[in-house]
Scaffold this motif. Structure first.
Motif, PDB file in Angstrom:
ATOM      1  N   LEU A  74      15.456  25.852 -30.004  1.00 61.82           N
ATOM      2  CA  LEU A  74      16.072  26.277 -28.751  1.00 61.82           C
ATOM      3  C   LEU A  74      15.060  26.076 -27.639  1.00 61.82           C
ATOM      4  N   GLY A  75      15.520  25.560 -26.502  1.00 64.01           N
ATOM      5  CA  GLY A  75      14.587  25.323 -25.414  1.00 64.01           C
ATOM      6  C   GLY A  75      15.278  24.821 -24.165  1.00 64.01           C
ATOM      7  N   MET A  76      14.516  24.086 -23.363  1.00 63.03           N
ATOM      8  CA  MET A  76      15.008  23.535 -22.113  1.00 63.03           C
ATOM      9  C   MET A  76      14.880  22.019 -22.155  1.00 63.03           C
ATOM     10  N   ASP A  77      15.881  21.348 -21.598  1.00 65.08           N
ATOM     11  CA  ASP A  77      15.923  19.889 -21.596  1.00 65.08           C
ATOM     12  C   ASP A  77      15.993  19.395 -20.155  1.00 65.08           C
ATOM     13  N   TYR A  78      15.052  18.515 -19.808  1.00 66.18           N
ATOM     14  CA  TYR A  78      15.040  17.915 -18.475  1.00 66.18           C
ATOM     15  C   TYR A  78      15.633  16.520 -18.570  1.00 66.18           C
ATOM     16  N   LYS A  79      16.783  16.299 -17.910  1.00 62.44           N
ATOM     17  CA  LYS A  79      17.491  15.024 -17.978  1.00 62.44           C
ATOM     18  C   LYS A  79      17.809  14.546 -16.565  1.00 62.44           C
ATOM     19  N   PRO A  80      16.902  13.790 -15.950  1.00 59.99           N
ATOM     20  CA  PRO A  80      17.179  13.299 -14.595  1.00 59.99           C
ATOM     21  C   PRO A  80      18.213  12.181 -14.557  1.00 59.99           C
ATOM     22  N   ASN A  81      18.382  11.471 -15.708  1.00 59.72           N
ATOM     23  CA  ASN A  81      19.347  10.383 -15.779  1.00 59.72           C
ATOM     24  C   ASN A  81      19.646  10.094 -17.243  1.00 59.72           C
ATOM     25  N   ASP A  82      20.458   9.065 -17.503  1.00 58.59           N
ATOM     26  CA  ASP A  82      20.838   8.728 -18.877  1.00 58.59           C
ATOM     27  C   ASP A  82      19.711   8.055 -19.658  1.00 58.59           C
ATOM     28  N   ASN A  83      18.655   7.657 -18.972  1.00 57.43           N
ATOM     29  CA  ASN A  83      17.591   6.907 -19.630  1.00 57.43           C
ATOM     30  C   ASN A  83      16.443   7.773 -20.143  1.00 57.43           C
ATOM     31  N   PHE A  84      16.302   8.985 -19.620  1.00 56.57           N
ATOM     32  CA  PHE A  84      15.122   9.792 -19.942  1.00 56.57           C
ATOM     33  C   PHE A  84      15.530  11.226 -20.278  1.00 56.57           C
ATOM     34  N   SER A  85      14.826  11.789 -21.276  1.00 53.80           N
ATOM     35  CA  SER A  85      15.025  13.186 -21.642  1.00 53.80           C
ATOM     36  C   SER A  85      13.688  13.763 -22.097  1.00 53.80           C
ATOM     37  N   LEU A  86      13.351  14.957 -21.596  1.00 56.91           N
ATOM     38  CA  LEU A  86      12.160  15.695 -22.023  1.00 56.91           C
ATOM     39  C   LEU A  86      12.608  17.079 -22.470  1.00 56.91           C
ATOM     40  N   TYR A  87      12.532  17.307 -23.768  1.00 59.26           N
ATOM     41  CA  TYR A  87      13.007  18.560 -24.365  1.00 59.26           C
ATOM     42  C   TYR A  87      11.800  19.400 -24.793  1.00 59.26           C
ATOM     43  N   ILE A  88      11.730  20.639 -24.295  1.00 54.34           N
ATOM     44  CA  ILE A  88      10.614  21.538 -24.581  1.00 54.34           C
ATOM     45  C   ILE A  88      11.163  22.789 -25.258  1.00 54.34           C
ATOM     46  N   SER A  89      10.643  23.091 -26.458  1.00 55.43           N
ATOM     47  CA  SER A  89      11.151  24.223 -27.224  1.00 55.43           C
ATOM     48  C   SER A  89      10.006  25.139 -27.666  1.00 55.43           C
ATOM     49  N   PRO A  90      10.011  26.415 -27.217  1.00 56.17           N
ATOM     50  CA  PRO A  90       9.030  27.383 -27.722  1.00 56.17           C
ATOM     51  C   PRO A  90       9.485  28.046 -29.020  1.00 56.17           C
ATOM     52  N   LEU A  91      10.733  27.754 -29.439  1.00 58.22           N
ATOM     53  CA  LEU A  91      11.312  28.354 -30.650  1.00 58.22           C
ATOM     54  C   LEU A  91      11.818  27.231 -31.558  1.00 58.22           C
ATOM     55  N   THR A  92      11.005  26.847 -32.534  1.00 59.13           N
ATOM     56  CA  THR A  92      11.354  25.735 -33.414  1.00 59.13           C
ATOM     57  C   THR A  92      11.070  26.106 -34.860  1.00 59.13           C
ATOM     58  N   SER A  93      12.063  25.899 -35.709  1.00 57.42           N
ATOM     59  CA  SER A  93      11.855  26.052 -37.146  1.00 57.42           C
ATOM     60  C   SER A  93      11.861  24.670 -37.780  1.00 57.42           C
ATOM     61  N   LYS A  94      10.854  24.413 -38.630  1.00 55.25           N
ATOM     62  CA  LYS A  94      10.733  23.132 -39.314  1.00 55.25           C
ATOM     63  C   LYS A  94      10.761  23.382 -40.813  1.00 55.25           C
ATOM     64  N   SER A  95      11.674  22.712 -41.511  1.00 54.29           N
ATOM     65  CA  SER A  95      11.798  22.844 -42.959  1.00 54.29           C
ATOM     66  C   SER A  95      11.411  21.528 -43.613  1.00 54.29           C
ATOM     67  N   THR A  96      10.516  21.613 -44.601  1.00 52.93           N
ATOM     68  CA  THR A  96      10.133  20.455 -45.400  1.00 52.93           C
ATOM     69  C   THR A  96      10.739  20.611 -46.784  1.00 52.93           C
ATOM     70  N   ILE A  97      11.510  19.610 -47.214  1.00 55.99           N
ATOM     71  CA  ILE A  97      12.211  19.658 -48.497  1.00 55.99           C
ATOM     72  C   ILE A  97      11.660  18.556 -49.398  1.00 55.99           C
ATOM     73  N   VAL A  98      11.310  18.926 -50.641  1.00 61.76           N
ATOM     74  CA  VAL A  98      10.837  17.972 -51.645  1.00 61.76           C
ATOM     75  C   VAL A  98      11.648  18.211 -52.913  1.00 61.76           C
ATOM     76  N   MET A  99      12.738  17.453 -53.082  1.00 63.00           N
ATOM     77  CA  MET A  99      13.654  17.704 -54.194  1.00 63.00           C
ATOM     78  C   MET A  99      13.222  17.043 -55.502  1.00 63.00           C
ATOM     79  N   ASP A 100      12.276  16.117 -55.450  1.00 56.77           N
ATOM     80  CA  ASP A 100      11.807  15.452 -56.663  1.00 56.77           C
ATOM     81  C   ASP A 100      10.815  16.349 -57.396  1.00 56.77           C
ATOM     82  N   ASP A 101      11.060  16.598 -58.701  1.00 55.82           N
ATOM     83  CA  ASP A 101      10.233  17.526 -59.466  1.00 55.82           C
ATOM     84  C   ASP A 101       8.787  17.065 -59.564  1.00 55.82           C
ATOM     85  N   SER A 102       8.576  15.772 -59.819  1.00 54.70           N
ATOM     86  CA  SER A 102       7.209  15.277 -59.992  1.00 54.70           C
ATOM     87  C   SER A 102       6.389  15.431 -58.719  1.00 54.70           C
TER      88      SER A 102
END
Length: 303
Positions: free
Chosen positions: A155-183
């Motif tokens: 969740l955060g704020m997105d700066y979009k001055p036009n269709d070509n550029f976007s700057l998204y800043i989030s102070p609240l980010t969850s990152k999940s790393t998944i490793v389904m291979d047993d080995s």
């Protein structure tokens, strides 16, 4: 005359709802902007009684980039999908994977004022097939489908001055790393605890995207930068992913592509083969900058 007017009235009653629905559907479609491009680059070398030596080789890479963006009143919903796969074959060696990725991003924003949006973002990425640490021998597996896979919610704020550029800043980010291979999970690959298939992190993130058609005549540019810091654990180690791509248009179907992809993830450890007393031994190393470069010529189709 009365009978004709009666039939005309009933026809209007029956047709009007369908006309209204058709108009509403056309209006709703007008708020969507969709498109993308698909490209295939191929190279081949064939040698026969070639005195200078060498090996036969073939390389093919497929790339698909698509987007579907919705904008109405104060709402903006941007969706992008990237799929890439490439293989290289040299002589009688096993196939070597040169490209493999699957990336899906969806971002919804509600206008806060000016060019800023209150936004939420979902990001999913993985690879599709088995990756090996020792190509072309292909005896040591280093990755599989969903091993690893990365999922981000933020969740955060997105700066979009036009269709070509976007700057998204989030102070609240969850990152999940998944490793389904047993080995891989059993040895704690990609930062998960040994024997575990999941690792959760909480922190802050930045995502920037810039694209420009005809940056120069018949040259399109795309660049993307993703940053993530785990604020709960070693926040000074920032995960970095940057991608830059130039498409050089030759005609409606032929194109040349030049791209560079850089990744640094502190949780992804490396290893290398060294000789110890005449015996090849695998030695664990720390994280390193990962890089991938592509220069190709082939077919391109925009939609």
């Amino acid at each position: 005359m009365k009978m004709q007017m009666k039939y005309a009235l009933w026809a209007a009653v029956l047709v009007l709802p369908f006309g209204v629905l058709a108009q509403e559907e056309a209006d709703s479609l007008s708020f969507w902007k969709k498109g993308g491009d698909a490209s295939f680059t191929f190279s081949q070398v064939s040698l026969n009684n070639w005195a200078a030596g060498g090996q036969n080789s073939m390389t093919g890479t497929f790339m698909l980039n698509a987007f579907a963006n919705y904008a109405k009143n104060k709402s903006a919903w941007d969706n992008s999908f990237t799929l890439g796969y490439g293989l290289t074959k040299q002589g009688s060696d096993n196939l070597i994977k040169s490209e493999d990725r699957l990336l899906l991003t969806s971002k919804y924003g509600y206008k806060a004022g000016g060019k800023w949006f209150y936004s939420g973002l979902f990001d999913f990425r993985t690879q599709m097939t088995t990756g090996y640490q020792d190509p072309p021998t292909n005896s040591s597996v280093i990755s599989e489908f969903l091993a690893p896979a990365y999922i981000q919610f933020s969740l955060g704020m997105d700066y979009k001055p036009n269709d070509n550029f976007s700057l998204y800043i989030s102070p609240l980010t969850s990152k999940s790393t998944i490793v389904m291979d047993d080995s891989l999970s059993n040895v704690g690959a990609y930062g998960v605890e040994a024997g575990e298939k999941y690792r959760g992190e909480f922190g802050a993130s930045v995502k920037s995207v810039y694209k420009k058609e005809n940056l120069l005549q018949n040259v399109d540019l795309f660049t993307r930068l993703d940053l993530f810091s785990n604020l709960a654990e070693e926040p000074q180690h920032i995960d970095v992913e940057w991608e830059g791509r130039l498409n050089f248009k030759i005609n409606d179907y032929l194109t040349a592509v030049a791209s560079l992809h850089l990744v640094y993830d502190h949780d992804v450890k490396t290893s290398e083969e060294v000789m110890v007393d005449g015996v090849s031994t695998t030695v664990a190393r720390g994280p390193k900058l990962q890089s991938k470069q592509l220069l190709g010529f082939g077919l391109n189709f925009k939609f």
